[in-house]
Scaffold this motif. Sequence first.
Motif, PDB file in Angstrom:
ATOM      1  N   UNK A 132       0.828  -1.199   0.000  1.00 18.86           N
ATOM      2  CA  UNK A 132       0.000   0.000   0.000  1.00 18.86           C
ATOM      3  C   UNK A 132       0.866   1.254   0.000  1.00 18.86           C
ATOM      4  N   UNK A 133       0.411   2.252  -0.707  1.00 15.74           N
ATOM      5  CA  UNK A 133       1.113   3.545  -0.724  1.00 15.74           C
ATOM      6  C   UNK A 133       0.521   4.521   0.296  1.00 15.74           C
ATOM      7  N   UNK A 134      -0.545   4.092   0.966  1.00 13.20           N
ATOM      8  CA  UNK A 134      -1.154   4.970   1.959  1.00 13.20           C
ATOM      9  C   UNK A 134      -0.114   5.315   3.026  1.00 13.20           C
ATOM     10  N   UNK A 135       0.044   6.589   3.372  1.00 11.12           N
ATOM     11  CA  UNK A 135       1.066   6.997   4.340  1.00 11.12           C
ATOM     12  C   UNK A 135       0.944   6.310   5.691  1.00 11.12           C
ATOM     13  N   UNK A 136      -0.265   5.934   6.087  1.00  8.61           N
ATOM     14  CA  UNK A 136      -0.480   5.310   7.393  1.00  8.61           C
ATOM     15  C   UNK A 136      -0.783   3.814   7.289  1.00  8.61           C
ATOM     16  N   UNK A 217     -14.287  -4.746   3.094  1.00 12.04           N
ATOM     17  CA  UNK A 217     -14.265  -5.839   4.076  1.00 12.04           C
ATOM     18  C   UNK A 217     -12.882  -5.980   4.700  1.00 12.04           C
ATOM     19  N   UNK A 218     -11.839  -5.881   3.873  1.00 11.68           N
ATOM     20  CA  UNK A 218     -10.468  -5.969   4.384  1.00 11.68           C
ATOM     21  C   UNK A 218     -10.182  -4.803   5.326  1.00 11.68           C
ATOM     22  N   UNK A 219     -10.609  -3.608   4.916  1.00 10.73           N
ATOM     23  CA  UNK A 219     -10.372  -2.415   5.728  1.00 10.73           C
ATOM     24  C   UNK A 219     -11.087  -2.506   7.070  1.00 10.73           C
ATOM     25  N   UNK A 220     -12.304  -3.031   7.079  1.00  7.56           N
ATOM     26  CA  UNK A 220     -13.038  -3.172   8.333  1.00  7.56           C
ATOM     27  C   UNK A 220     -12.318  -4.121   9.294  1.00  7.56           C
ATOM     28  N   UNK A 221     -11.753  -5.202   8.774  1.00  4.36           N
ATOM     29  CA  UNK A 221     -10.971  -6.118   9.609  1.00  4.36           C
ATOM     30  C   UNK A 221      -9.744  -5.403  10.162  1.00  4.36           C
ATOM     31  N   UNK A 222      -9.117  -4.608   9.307  1.00  3.35           N
ATOM     32  CA  UNK A 222      -7.920  -3.867   9.696  1.00  3.35           C
ATOM     33  C   UNK A 222      -8.250  -2.826  10.770  1.00  3.35           C
ATOM     34  N   UNK A 223      -9.408  -2.194  10.638  1.00  3.75           N
ATOM     35  CA  UNK A 223      -9.855  -1.235  11.656  1.00  3.75           C
ATOM     36  C   UNK A 223     -10.020  -1.924  13.008  1.00  3.75           C
ATOM     37  N   UNK A 224     -10.575  -3.119  12.994  1.00  3.00           N
ATOM     38  CA  UNK A 224     -10.779  -3.858  14.240  1.00  3.00           C
ATOM     39  C   UNK A 224      -9.446  -4.171  14.914  1.00  3.00           C
ATOM     40  N   UNK A 226      -6.574  -2.499  14.500  1.00  2.00           N
ATOM     41  CA  UNK A 226      -5.883  -1.267  14.889  1.00  2.00           C
ATOM     42  C   UNK A 226      -6.650  -0.460  15.940  1.00  2.00           C
ATOM     43  N   UNK A 227      -7.954  -0.709  16.055  1.00  2.00           N
ATOM     44  CA  UNK A 227      -8.759   0.035  17.012  1.00  2.00           C
ATOM     45  C   UNK A 227      -8.970   1.475  16.607  1.00  2.00           C
ATOM     46  N   UNK A 228      -9.016   1.742  15.315  1.00  2.00           N
ATOM     47  CA  UNK A 228      -9.248   3.098  14.815  1.00  2.00           C
ATOM     48  C   UNK A 228      -9.900   3.033  13.437  1.00  2.00           C
ATOM     49  N   UNK A 229     -10.437   4.175  13.003  1.00  2.00           N
ATOM     50  CA  UNK A 229     -11.130   4.232  11.731  1.00  2.00           C
ATOM     51  C   UNK A 229     -10.176   4.588  10.595  1.00  2.00           C
TER      52      UNK A 229
END
Length: 250
Positions: A132-136, A217-224, A226-229
């Motif tokens: 991913x190229x996303x900075x975070x 769906x992948x992002x929602x799992x990742x949010x869980x 990391x505990x953040x949106x």
Amino acid sequence: MAADRPAENEKTPIFRLLAGIAVPPMSAIAKFKLTGVENVPGSGAFVLAPNHYSEIDPLVIGVAMWKIGRMPRYLAKASLFEVPVVGALLRASGQVPVERAGSGKRSNPLAAAKQIADQGLAVVIYPEGSLTRDPDLWPMRGKTGAVRTALEQGIPVIPAAHWGTQLVMPRYAKKISVFPRKTIHVRFGEPVDLSAYAGRVHDSVAMAEATDILMTAITELFEQLRGEKAPAERWDPAKHNQKDTGRFEQ
């Protein structure tokens, strides 16, 4: 539809060799905590679609899959097969070489994935296509290979996310951090419902929509984990003139 195969039969001698090489050192470096394991089919073909932000991600997913009992096949950059010893192990374990676009050599990733699915095996396809190229480190815009493979073969696509890998090997890093021991969380989600897109694999708009559903769906799992949106807008490399240089294919 691919034939079912008991998962225990997948731990062939070559995978036991690879596990013997990879699992002990990875277990020494990091404690693996797996959740959602019940969502991974015990037999039969499926596409596993994880997030991707470290060069060591395939090894992390490979160890997680070993612990579950399903042996992963990857569509890997063809040049990896030219590396001494590594190439031999990749070929022996059924990994599939895929040429990069513009290489001048013909390659068909979806045909390769079909061969794996026909054997009732698990194929790992990173829908982001590269780190991913996303900075975070949030999942960026996906490509259509994972959903197209699942729809063409009539097999489930299982989203997955992991967190903690960046502590072992940060994005773009060349070295692994050994001490102190880390914790890597891997979460497997429920199969993504793509029934609305059955029979529409040649519709680019439909495939883009289906891919966005998978990435959500992948992002929602990742949010869980990391505990953040995640950011409201998914990172799009095309808008930032960034090239795809990943090793593992869409």
